[in-house]
Write a protein that holds these residues in place. Structure first.
Motif, PDB file in Angstrom:
ATOM      1  N   PRO A 310       0.800  -1.225   0.000  1.00 37.58           N
ATOM      2  CA  PRO A 310       0.000   0.000   0.000  1.00 37.58           C
ATOM      3  C   PRO A 310       0.834   1.276   0.000  1.00 37.58           C
ATOM      4  O   PRO A 310       0.478   2.252  -0.646  1.00 37.58           O
ATOM      5  CB  PRO A 310      -0.835  -0.116   1.276  1.00 37.58           C
ATOM      6  N   GLU A 311       1.965   1.255   0.727  1.00 43.17           N
ATOM      7  CA  GLU A 311       2.804   2.451   0.765  1.00 43.17           C
ATOM      8  C   GLU A 311       3.256   2.808  -0.652  1.00 43.17           C
ATOM      9  O   GLU A 311       3.308   3.958  -1.041  1.00 43.17           O
ATOM     10  CB  GLU A 311       4.034   2.220   1.655  1.00 43.17           C
ATOM     11  N   LYS A 312       3.564   1.789  -1.423  1.00 34.88           N
ATOM     12  CA  LYS A 312       4.082   2.005  -2.762  1.00 34.88           C
ATOM     13  C   LYS A 312       2.974   2.443  -3.718  1.00 34.88           C
ATOM     14  O   LYS A 312       3.143   3.379  -4.490  1.00 34.88           O
ATOM     15  CB  LYS A 312       4.700   0.698  -3.258  1.00 34.88           C
ATOM     16  N   SER A 313       1.845   1.752  -3.667  1.00 35.93           N
ATOM     17  CA  SER A 313       0.784   2.122  -4.601  1.00 35.93           C
ATOM     18  C   SER A 313       0.211   3.483  -4.235  1.00 35.93           C
ATOM     19  O   SER A 313      -0.193   4.241  -5.108  1.00 35.93           O
ATOM     20  CB  SER A 313      -0.302   1.052  -4.657  1.00 35.93           C
ATOM     21  N   ALA A 314       0.206   3.813  -2.936  1.00 39.72           N
ATOM     22  CA  ALA A 314      -0.280   5.143  -2.543  1.00 39.72           C
ATOM     23  C   ALA A 314       0.650   6.204  -3.105  1.00 39.72           C
ATOM     24  O   ALA A 314       0.209   7.229  -3.619  1.00 39.72           O
ATOM     25  CB  ALA A 314      -0.342   5.263  -1.027  1.00 39.72           C
ATOM     26  N   GLU A 315       1.957   5.955  -3.056  1.00 37.65           N
ATOM     27  CA  GLU A 315       2.925   6.925  -3.575  1.00 37.65           C
ATOM     28  C   GLU A 315       2.775   7.076  -5.090  1.00 37.65           C
ATOM     29  O   GLU A 315       2.774   8.183  -5.619  1.00 37.65           O
ATOM     30  CB  GLU A 315       4.342   6.474  -3.197  1.00 37.65           C
TER      31      GLU A 315
END
Lengths: 723, 471
Positions: A310-315
């Motif tokens: 999620p951290e990556k897709s949110a970024e």
């Protein structure tokens, strides 16, 4: 010699363990292996199955080995058998057979699911194979039952937390709080957001499960509660971009999973079968498949194509939104040369009303007038007869250029759009350019246009009281269908708003939706700047980097990966993807280990308009790129668990020998805390980025170009230039 | 000018006295255009009264309008930038290199086009970065080339000897120098200016391009040509573009160079009446849009392939001087004396002559009185103040009688006068500029004896007016 293959095999094995909880890092997988050995019977069974699966896949040369998909389904089959039967030779044979079957089932089913709306197959093959094998095991008298050595007083922290951890542990068929704690730690390290989802999902699922059943049997919760957790993680964290809506979806999923769990329990009990991950699969796959039939929206973005932490897709989503401006808006180029003014914007008072509210009219105004002399003749109007360019790439669907141009002040209400060109884009939408000059259209229906191709002249046909250009994007190929939001991209936007910070100064924008009175200029590409920043595959740069008084020689190289993505890769292994087109160089998707030098490059050169003249623009790169102390980084992670953008303002000018590009980067923490950095880059014509310097509160970084080179390719010799 | 030229209307209650005149009847004095200069006057320029200007700054007086200058260059840029993707305007210094004029245009984004060491140094002194200076012309000596190479100016090579010299300079500087090649060719529309640059038809240009292609130190990246001056047919430019682009494609293929800019020089006509032209300028001079249409259409067509390949279109450089500055400046002059010539023609002696208005040799400048003149217009000769027979400002202009001290305006004098004027017999007068906010400032002060003699030195034995004994 044997070390490397062994290392790779081990890493693959660990990744397969990690993949069950969507953790990509091998050492987290290793932690999970450890967790399964809380019950060695299950642990060994799982390991045996995983190795069998791995060997099978390797022998049969199935692709996609590194994702661990084949292995983790086999692994789960092994774990499930190891949880119910004593590991002996008979069971080992059964496990081996199950593992092989799981590999076949995975390969076959993954393909079917992908074709069915790009669904991930998850652990569905495992459930089917495990049920098959368990049913078969019912008729094998050689197996002996294994009872998990569960002690009722195995309390670890508190009853409820223990229950949660036990449920998490049973995802690996080790329903024990200690195993669960290890798994939770691994999850926490992998992604804080996933950990939160796991807890929240369990809470939601468990409450509903308990509420409906009155007093649920604790064993059932221990064995099947992980379904709530997995549903929440998959729906809210892995296959959608994190947002309030996706969080709500995850919770709804967990609640539904409670229902499906009860149903499965009732049904499976008849056959004496465990429920395993069946509720998770039914719930997740059904919801995901249903969601694929829904129009894309920014609040709930499905990412079946590129599931990520999620951290990556949110970024990714944040950066895309910061640069594209509005989800679903179609980017188009300005359909003209030079500087034009907006005559009527979106929702304009005159004619831009629903369902045609998304439209822009342009004309040219000087000193408040759109014509010279007295404006009595069309030729007096500044924009009349000027070239009109195709705003998009696509096929010409329809043209009309036989209507006469109206005398100033008159309108042709019969033929609203006048002479026009309708162009179909690859996304299925159409762009309409209207009110063109009679007889000026130089393209025919069926022709393919590139964006920016001159195709007609500005006129005054149709409902046009004075020469102007109408542009909109619409749904279908029939004139006058409803319009769709769009925006101008890579333009210089000069705001007419007197309250704007610098109304006079034009700003380079990737997302520009001008309002009445704003001026839009098509920027000029600077061929020398384009050449100076050309990042061809195989290009190598070496820099001397002085970071906080420590000097080192570093290098960057340009690589092209299998999916056709160009990446700038540092010698530390860190890399970032970039795109170089439409007079723009833009970096995104920074991955890999910490690397202050690559971060400095990305902060200073992350978004580069390759256009002429003094230029200012704005970007919001990831906060990870900003130099921070360990403490600040920790505070940042707590304040913005999903990351946030830096407010970066850039200014580039030519100083006689080099382009000087300065950047001001600010990140506002809460309570007035602010992190600030300043970047200065010099770019030398035909050489490239000669130096980068970053000054911040935490220190300085100074990089100086030493050498530019090109890697050899078959038949093309390598070269190097000293800077 | 519309708001400043008032039609004749008699508002004074009492009729003014005017000189009696004798008007001989001449056959042919009636023509189909009517009496051209009857009854118009202009008592102000850019809302500043001419009388007040003369009072403060003296007569004769050059008056520049900053706003007109800006409007003209904006008009030019709009005409071209709305028709082509990559346009650069470069100010031709020789047309008018008063610093105030240059900087007004530089503020509007103009580069500098210079043709001598002096002009280059002036542009640099004004703060122009070297890479925005196009160094043109047939005369560039080694020292200035060395400076330009060191600073990164853009050199336009005029002939082979210059090419070899530049190659040597670049080699010594250890630099790769980007150069532009000046071309000449026949468009079929105008008399070719074959004395500048390399000729295409004879193959000389291709040879030079090949030499540049083989050169280690020179990198051909631009083409330049200039058709001539006061070109009244825009189609000439269309032909020029087609020939240059064909040549560009050819040499890119043959020598591997990459052409980044196409410089079409200048030569756009201004609203001035060239001597010997039958029709008035309003009827023969094309508009900026017409020039732009011809040029950009041809250029868009010729560079379509490049654009499709995503290589970007070459930079179009325009060096028009005259069309931008000419109508932004006037010359105010006053009557010194009236005279009757032996042949009966009336003549007027004024205080500005061809020493100031060099373009008077080839233009019939518009002459406008600054007050409403009474009486019948008569064929008049305007003589300048020089004690030279050639000093004729207008050989024939219809003017009513003038009094000593009356002033008149010579208009469209912005181009080539403040650069080609002579220090001859008279001091050169003030040049003032009216700014956009109607403030007036002197941008070049009138000369005086000190200025005239500043460069002179007198050998010791010539200091005295007495002859020395020993000579």
């Amino acid at each position: 010699m044997f070390l490397t293959p062994l290392k790779e095999t081990l890493a693959g094995l660990f990744r397969a363990y990690g993949a069950i909880l969507f953790a990509p890092r091998p050492w987290i997988g290793a932690l999970f292996v450890l967790a399964t050995f809380w019950f060695p019977n299950a642990g060994f069974s799982g390991l045996l199955a995983a190795m069998t699966g791995m060997m099978t896949a390797k022998l049969l040369k199935f692709r996609n080995l590194e994702s661990g998909l084949h292995v983790y389904n086999s692994l789960l089959v092994g774990l499930s058998l190891g949880a119910y039967y004593m590991l002996d030779l008979h069971l080992a044979v059964l496990i081996a057979l199950g593992a092989v079957l799981a590999v076949f089932a995975t390969v076959a089913m993954a393909d079917i699911a992908w074709r069915l709306g790009r669904l991930p197959i998850l652990s569905l093959p495992f459930v089917i194979v495990a049920l098959t094998v368990t049913l078969a095991a019912h008729s094998y008298g050689t197996l002996s039952r294994y009872l998990l050595p569960l002690a009722p007083n195995d309390g670890l922290i508190s009853p409820f937390i223990d229950q949660f951890l036990t449920a998490l542990g049973s995802a690996f068929f080790t329903p024990h709080p200690v195993a669960g704690l290890l798994l939770f730690l691994g999850l926490l390290i992998t992604s804080r957001y996933l950990a939160v989802l796991a807890i929240a999902g369990f809470l939601c699922g468990f409450s509903v499960y308990a509420f409906l059943s009155g007093s649920p049997h604790p064993d059932l919760v221990a064995w099947n509660g992980f379904n709530f957790i997995l549903v929440a993680i998959a729906l809210g964290g892995v296959f959608t971009v994190p947002s309030l809506q996706s969080f709500a979806l995850a919770m709804v999923g967990a609640v539904i999973a409670a229902l499906v769990t009860s149903a499965s329990e009732t049904f499976m009990l008849v056959y004496g079968l465990p429920v395993m991950a069946l509720p998770f699969l039914i719930t997740t796959l059904t919801i995901l498949l249903a969601l694929t039939h829904r129009p894309a929206s920014d609040s709930l973005q499905l990412i079946l194509d590129a599931p990520a932490l999620p951290e990556k897709s949110a970024e990714r989503a944040r950066l895309a939104m910061a640069r594209h401006g509005e989800f679903n808006s179609v980017p188009v180029l300005a359909p003209f040369y030079g500087r034009w003014q907006v005559y009527q914007g979106f929702d304009g008072a005159h004619t831009h009303q629903a369902p045609w509210q998304h439209a822009l009219d342009f004309y040219i105004v000087e000193n408040g007038q759109s014509y010279h002399t007295d404006g009595a003749s069309l030729n007096d109007y500044f924009c009349f007869g000027l070239p009109v360019l195709s705003p998009v790439a696509g096929y010409v669907v329809k043209t009309l250029d036989s209507l006469p141009d109206n005398a100033p002040g008159q309108v042709d209400l019969e033929n609203n759009w006048g002479n026009h060109v309708l162009i179909r884009m690859s996304n299925g939408l159409c762009a309409l350019v209207a009110h063109l000059k009679q007889g000026s259209i130089g393209v025919k229906a069926g022709a393919y246009l590139y964006a920016g191709q001159p195709m007609a002249e500005c006129g005054s046909s149709g409902r046009s009281p004075q020469p102007h250009l109408h542009l909109h994007v619409q749904w279908g190929e029939t004139l006058g269908l409803a319009t769709h939001p769009f925006h101008l991209t890579t333009v210089l936007h000069q705001s007419n708003d007197p309250h704007a910070t610098s109304p006079k100064q034009a700003r380079f924008k990737l997302f520009s939706r001008p309002v009445e009175g704003d001026r839009i200029t098509m920027p000029k590409m600077d061929p020398i700047l384009v050449e100076s920043l050309r990042l061809n595959v195989g290009r190598e740069f070496s820099y001397q980097v002085i970071h906080n008084n420590k000097s080192a020689n570093r290098s960057l190289s340009v690589t092209l990966n299998l999916t056709g993505q160009l990446r700038l890769t540092s010698d530390s292994g860190a890399s970032a993807a970039f795109t170089a087109q439409d007079h723009l160089l833009a970096f995104y998707d920074r991955t890999g280990p910490a690397d202050a030098f690559l971060d400095a490059w990305l902060l200073a050169l992350g978004l580069m308009p390759l256009t002429d003249g003094e230029l200012s623009w704005h970007d919001q790169p990831s906060m990870q790129l900003l130099p921070m102390t360990a403490k600040q980084r920790w505070v940042g992670k707590c304040l913005f668990p999903l990351g946030t953008g830096i407010d970066s303002r850039y200014l580039r000018q030519w100083d006689g020998e080099f382009w000087q590009q300065s950047g001001q980067h600010r990140l506002n923490f809460a309570f007035g805390m602010q992190i600030h950095a300043e970047s200065i880059v010099t770019i030398e014509p035909r050489i490239g980025c000669r130096s980068i310097s970053i000054k911040s509160d935490t220190g300085t970084l100074q990089a100086t170009l030493l050498e530019v080179g090109q890697k050899a390719d078959a038949g093309i010799p390598a070269w190097k230039i000293k800077a | 000018m519309n708001n400043e030229t008032k039609p004749t209307d008699d508002t004074s209650a009492k009729k003014r006295w005017h000189k009696p005149t004798l008007t001989p009847h001449r056959i042919g004095s009636l023509n189909k255009f009517g009496s051209v200069s009857g009854g118009h006057y202009q008592d102000s320029f850019e809302a500043i009264s001419i009388a007040s200007l003369i009072e403060e700054y003296g007569s004769p007086l050059f008056v520049l309008s900053e706003q007109r200058l800006r409007n003209n260059v904006r008009k030019l840029l709009r005409a071209f930038e709305t028709r082509y993707a990559n346009v650069t305007y470069s100010w031709s210094y020789k047309t008018n290199y008063l610093a105030a004029v240059c900087n007004t245009l530089h503020q509007e984004g103009a580069w500098a086009e210079v043709v001598s060491a002096f002009e280059y140094e002036k542009a640099r002194q004004l703060g122009m970065p070297a890479e925005k200076i196009l160094f043109n012309g047939p005369h560039k000596e080694r020292p200035i080339l060395e400076r330009v190479v060191a600073e990164g100016g853009r050199i336009h090579i005029d002939h082979l000897d210059e090419l070899y010299l530049l190659e040597d300079v670049a080699k010594e500087a250890g630099k790769q120098v980007d150069v532009t090649m000046r071309l000449n060719f026949d468009t079929g529309f105008t008399e070719p200016w074959s004395r500048f640059g390399f000729n295409i038809e004879s193959g000389q240009a291709l040879d030079a391009a090949r030499i540049l292609g083989d050169s280690k130190h020179l990198n051909l990246c631009g083409l330049h040509s200039h058709l001539g001056t006061f070109i009244l047919d825009p189609r000439a430019y269309g032909a020029q573009i087609r020939i240059m682009c064909a040549f560009m494609d050819k040499i890119e293929l043959q020598t591997g160079c990459e052409i980044e800019s196409i410089d079409i020089g200048g030569g756009f006509a201004s609203m001035n009446a060239l001597q010997g032209t039958y029709l008035p300028p309003e009827q023969v001079v094309p508009s900026m849009d017409q020039y732009a249409e011809a040029i950009c259409t041809a250029l868009n067509d010729a560079t379509r392939e490049r654009d499709m390949q995503g290589r970007g279109r070459p930079r179009l450089i325009i060096e028009s001087g005259r069309a931008v500055v000419d109508d932004a400046e006037i010359l105010v002059s006053s009557v010194v004396a009236n005279k009757r010539m032996p042949d009966g023609r009336r003549s007027v002696v004024i205080d500005a002559g061809v020493n100031l208005l060099f373009t008077g040799f080839w233009y019939n400048h518009q002459v406008t009185p600054t007050r409403q003149l009474e009486g019948v217009a008569e064929d008049t000769v305007l003589y300048g103040p020089l004690c030279m027979n050639i000093d004729i400002m207008r050989a024939s202009v219809l003017l009513p009688p003038l009094n000593v001290g009356d002033s008149m305006i010579f208009s469209n004098v912005g181009a080539y006068n403040n650069t080609q004027w002579m220090q001859f017999i008279e001091y050169r007068p003030n040049v003032v500029m009216i700014h956009s906010d109607k403030q007036v400032s002197i941008v070049r002060a009138a000369e005086d004896l000190h200025v005239m003699t500043a460069q002179e030195s007198i050998p010791a034995h010539l200091c005295s007016l007495e002859t020395q004994q020993d000579i």
